[in-house]
Design a protein around this motif. Structure first.
Motif, PDB file in Angstrom:
ATOM      1  N   THR A 215       0.824  -1.159  -0.102  1.00 32.23           N
ATOM      2  CA  THR A 215      -0.062  -0.274   0.135  1.00 32.23           C
ATOM      3  C   THR A 215       0.566   1.215   0.104  1.00 32.23           C
ATOM      4  N   LEU A 216       0.240   2.071  -0.946  1.00 36.24           N
ATOM      5  CA  LEU A 216       1.035   2.711  -0.948  1.00 36.24           C
ATOM      6  C   LEU A 216       0.618   4.649  -0.654  1.00 36.24           C
ATOM      7  N   TRP A 217       0.738   5.226   0.866  1.00 39.61           N
ATOM      8  CA  TRP A 217      -1.030   6.238   1.017  1.00 39.61           C
ATOM      9  C   TRP A 217      -2.409   5.658   0.813  1.00 39.61           C
ATOM     10  N   ASN A 218      -3.169   6.011  -0.355  1.00 36.97           N
ATOM     11  CA  ASN A 218      -4.393   5.394  -0.275  1.00 36.97           C
ATOM     12  C   ASN A 218      -4.719   4.386  -1.173  1.00 36.97           C
ATOM     13  N   ARG A 269      -9.638  18.124 -10.768  1.00 41.47           N
ATOM     14  CA  ARG A 269     -10.097  16.098  -9.706  1.00 41.47           C
ATOM     15  C   ARG A 269     -11.690  16.201 -10.149  1.00 41.47           C
ATOM     16  N   ASP A 270     -12.593  17.395  -9.477  1.00 43.22           N
ATOM     17  CA  ASP A 270     -14.039  16.887 -10.260  1.00 43.22           C
ATOM     18  C   ASP A 270     -14.226  17.989 -11.193  1.00 43.22           C
ATOM     19  N   LYS A 271     -13.492  18.216 -11.960  1.00 43.17           N
ATOM     20  CA  LYS A 271     -14.470  18.912 -13.146  1.00 43.17           C
ATOM     21  C   LYS A 271     -14.061  18.199 -14.199  1.00 43.17           C
ATOM     22  N   ALA A 272     -14.605  17.125 -14.751  1.00 45.02           N
ATOM     23  CA  ALA A 272     -14.682  16.243 -16.015  1.00 45.02           C
ATOM     24  C   ALA A 272     -14.814  17.272 -17.333  1.00 45.02           C
ATOM     25  N   ILE A 279      -5.600  15.122 -10.304  1.00 44.20           N
ATOM     26  CA  ILE A 279      -4.947  14.324 -10.188  1.00 44.20           C
ATOM     27  C   ILE A 279      -5.652  14.532  -8.523  1.00 44.20           C
ATOM     28  N   LEU A 280      -5.511  13.239  -8.020  1.00 45.18           N
ATOM     29  CA  LEU A 280      -6.586  12.184  -6.881  1.00 45.18           C
ATOM     30  C   LEU A 280      -6.013  13.145  -5.741  1.00 45.18           C
ATOM     31  N   ASP A 281      -5.238  12.806  -5.633  1.00 47.97           N
ATOM     32  CA  ASP A 281      -4.264  12.621  -3.998  1.00 47.97           C
ATOM     33  C   ASP A 281      -3.016  13.021  -4.328  1.00 47.97           C
ATOM     34  N   VAL A 282      -1.865  13.376  -3.767  1.00 47.18           N
ATOM     35  CA  VAL A 282      -0.720  14.066  -3.888  1.00 47.18           C
ATOM     36  C   VAL A 282      -0.083  14.160  -2.208  1.00 47.18           C
ATOM     37  N   TRP A 283       1.213  12.862  -2.160  1.00 42.05           N
ATOM     38  CA  TRP A 283       1.612  12.465  -1.420  1.00 42.05           C
ATOM     39  C   TRP A 283       3.023  12.575  -1.536  1.00 42.05           C
ATOM     40  N   CYS A 284       4.130  12.544  -0.617  1.00 43.92           N
ATOM     41  CA  CYS A 284       5.891  11.986  -0.717  1.00 43.92           C
ATOM     42  C   CYS A 284       5.798  10.970   0.056  1.00 43.92           C
ATOM     43  N   GLU A 285       7.103  10.796   0.716  1.00 45.21           N
ATOM     44  CA  GLU A 285       7.809   9.380   0.944  1.00 45.21           C
ATOM     45  C   GLU A 285       7.994   9.415   2.011  1.00 45.21           C
ATOM     46  N   HIS A 286       7.319  10.539   2.922  1.00 40.57           N
ATOM     47  CA  HIS A 286       7.246  10.782   4.267  1.00 40.57           C
ATOM     48  C   HIS A 286       5.823  10.295   5.696  1.00 40.57           C
ATOM     49  N   TRP A 287       4.910  10.272   3.979  1.00 39.26           N
ATOM     50  CA  TRP A 287       3.607   9.885   4.008  1.00 39.26           C
ATOM     51  C   TRP A 287       2.500  10.746   4.734  1.00 39.26           C
ATOM     52  N   THR A 288       2.750  11.772   4.067  1.00 42.53           N
ATOM     53  CA  THR A 288       2.077  12.901   4.699  1.00 42.53           C
ATOM     54  C   THR A 288       1.778  13.829   3.156  1.00 42.53           C
ATOM     55  N   SER A 289       0.788  14.296   3.260  1.00 40.54           N
ATOM     56  CA  SER A 289       0.102  15.129   2.148  1.00 40.54           C
ATOM     57  C   SER A 289      -0.839  16.373   3.024  1.00 40.54           C
ATOM     58  N   PRO A 290      -0.426  17.476   2.384  1.00 39.20           N
ATOM     59  CA  PRO A 290       0.230  17.626   1.145  1.00 39.20           C
ATOM     60  C   PRO A 290       1.465  16.868   1.846  1.00 39.20           C
ATOM     61  N   MET A 310      -3.899   9.661 -10.329  1.00 35.11           N
ATOM     62  CA  MET A 310      -4.897  10.389 -10.874  1.00 35.11           C
ATOM     63  C   MET A 310      -5.736   9.197 -11.113  1.00 35.11           C
ATOM     64  N   PRO A 311      -6.900   8.977 -12.240  1.00 37.52           N
ATOM     65  CA  PRO A 311      -8.051   8.082 -12.334  1.00 37.52           C
ATOM     66  C   PRO A 311      -6.845   7.686 -13.621  1.00 37.52           C
ATOM     67  N   LEU A 312      -7.258   6.059 -14.244  1.00 37.35           N
ATOM     68  CA  LEU A 312      -6.663   5.062 -14.710  1.00 37.35           C
ATOM     69  C   LEU A 312      -7.182   5.604 -15.799  1.00 37.35           C
ATOM     70  N   ALA A 313      -7.182   6.090 -17.064  1.00 41.67           N
ATOM     71  CA  ALA A 313      -7.326   6.004 -18.297  1.00 41.67           C
ATOM     72  C   ALA A 313      -7.062   4.181 -18.761  1.00 41.67           C
TER      73      ALA A 313
END
Length: 508
Positions: A215-218, A269-272, A279-290, A310-313
């Motif tokens: 698991t990587l973040w969520n 994120r919610d503007k199709a 993109i849905l979420d962004v985080w770093c190797e320290h498991w922090t977001s932002p 991001m959504p998988l096309a």
């Protein structure tokens, strides 16, 4: 649940929901003695619901992969005519209220939750249908317990069951949901599920959790995307949505560009309907977001990696099977990517790296995917306009570079020019000849051919802006259909401008 498959074909065992504490054992034993659900089985040491799926070859309806969980109708509700009993029953069906059933219904409602296969990823998702919480042990991003609740103020209404053994608590009742697909049946099981999903991603997902999940973040990670060293497929652990996870390497140089691009993509994120894949979420190797990247520059030195999902096309313009599309759908996808570019240019932003692989198709819409790290230099590519190579000291109009790159990327839907070709006078002439040949063979309509000629003009001054290109008559065959789906959006306003212009032309 009942199978309609050929009786000679064995159904596939999927999972077992068994009792995992004395209260749950007593509850399921009482249900078995009074109600006798056909999928509830007991042995010397266990009692639980054994769930299977049909194994035959015909395409299955989504209802085949949905199991309601709950206490079933109370005697009072049953008298009113609602006698629906969930597939996974967690309360004895007495003809009158008893102290035992009253205790159960204090924690478990008629339809308390639903277990279902996510139609895109195939992950098994538990969604709450009640304001009474369900505890999924070690289910959140830090492997701590997560509370799943269907109440209006709940942050987590669903969760993917991503472990081989998943422990769930319904009040004082603890259950174990364990996947039971045998090693021999894994291949047949995957083919059955893959055949039944409406949005297949082929072999990018594992439908049965392994013992060494990552698991990587969520995001529950699955596999690396072919031909990419920094892109992995995964499943959002709370929704089951298939996502792509991109790895970015933090550098002081280019940090400002990355920050601006991440912030920009987050806004979509919610503007199709804007044509930009957010993109849905962004985080770093320290498991922090932002992530640390968005903090003062000193923090970047201690943080090497940033991730975003991001959504998988389903496809991109390089790999889409365009010949199977009808002409208007093809045209619609081109139009939507032009809307995305117009959206960027309208904000004074250039893309700078448009390629067929950055034009993505997701949920039957086409999007422009942003580039998070600016290329250090132009590589020999047909997507680079000729002025890039003609005069290194010439000041370039980057919006016109985007126009060229977008038009070239569109060409990959009807022909396959060499991706690493540098545009010279000779190669430009050959490109024009090839494009005319496609027009003459009916592969490119006359209006679209005219627009491509304009967007691929040798002199950038002769290329239209994105807004001017949107006003071209090439889009008239698809504008009414797009208009119906774009009311109130920027796209709708652009369409109205085209319609007014056409009406004025008729009046003249």
């Amino acid at each position: 649940m009942t199978s309609t498959s050929n009786p000679l074909v064995r159904d596939l065992n999927y999972f077992v929901l068994s009792a995992a504490n004395p209260a749950a054992i007593h509850l399921l034993s009482e249900i078995q003695s009074k109600s006798s659900p056909p999928t509830l089985h007991s042995g010397e040491e266990t009692i639980g619901y054994r769930i299977s799926i049909p194994s035959h070859n015909s395409r299955q309806d989504e209802a085949c992969y949905k199991w309601r969980v709950g206490a079933g109708p109370s005697p009072a509700i049953a008298k009113m005519g609602d006698i629906f009993v969930p597939e996974i029953l967690l309360c004895p069906q007495d003809t009158s209220q008893t102290p035992s059933s009253k205790t159960v219904r204090a924690y478990i409602k008629h339809i308390h939750a639903v277990l279902f296969l996510h139609p895109q990823s195939g992950a098994l998702v538990l969604r709450s249908r009640s304001n009474k919480p369900i505890i999924y042990e070690q289910g959140d991003i830090h492997d701590q317990d997560v509370e799943i609740c269907g109440g209006p103020d709940s942050k987590v209404k669903s969760c993917v069951l991503r472990r081989r053994k998943n422990y769930l608590q319904f009040g004082p009742y603890r259950f174990l949901l364990e996947f039971t697909v045998s090693h021999q049946d894994r291949g047949r099981f995957s083919k059955t599920i893959d055949r039944s999903l409406h949005h297949r991603h082929h072999k990018l997902f594992s439908f049965i959790p392994s013992t060494d999940i990552e698991t990587l973040w969520n995001v529950w990670l699955h596999r690396k995307v072919p031909n990419s060293s920094s892109l992995q497929t995964g499943v959002h652990i709370y929704t089951g949505q298939p996502v792509a996870v991109k790895t970015l390497h933090n550098k002081i140089r280019g940090r400002r560009y990355m920050i601006d691009q991440i912030k920009l993509a987050s806004r979509y994120r919610d503007k199709a309907d804007n044509g930009i894949l957010g993109i849905l979420d962004v985080w770093c190797e320290h498991w922090t977001s932002p992530p640390c990247l968005l903090k003062p520059s000193s923090a970047v030195i201690q943080c090497r990696t940033t991730y975003f999902s991001m959504p998988l096309a389903e496809q991109n313009f390089l790999h889409k099977r365009w010949r199977k599309l009808d002409t208007n759908t093809h045209l619609k996808y081109l139009y939507q990517t032009l809307c995305g570019l117009a959206e960027l240019h309208g904000q004074g932003i250039v893309h700078g790296n448009i390629q067929p692989g950055s034009l993505l198709i997701y949920e039957q819409r086409a999007y422009v995917s942003l580039c998070m790290q600016r290329p250090d230099a132009y590589d020999p590519s047909i997507c680079a306009a000729p002025e890039v190579w003609l005069d290194k000291y010439r000041e370039l109009d980057e919006t016109k570079l985007d126009i060229w790159a977008l038009a070239i990327s569109w060409l990959f839907t009807c022909l396959r020019p060499p991706a690493d070709l540098m545009i010279t006078r000779h190669s430009y002439k050959h490109l024009q000849t090839t494009l005319k040949s496609r027009r003459d063979k009916g592969r490119v309509s006359e209006p679209l051919f005219d627009l491509l000629q304009e967007m691929l003009a040798w002199d950038p001054c002769n290329r239209p802006s994105a807004i001017e290109a949107l006003n071209h008559k090439a889009w008239l065959p698809v504008l009414p259909r797009i208009a119906r789906k774009a009311r109130g959006s920027r796209t709708r306003r652009l369409i109205q401008a085209v319609e007014r212009r056409e009406q004025r032309a008729k009046e003249l």
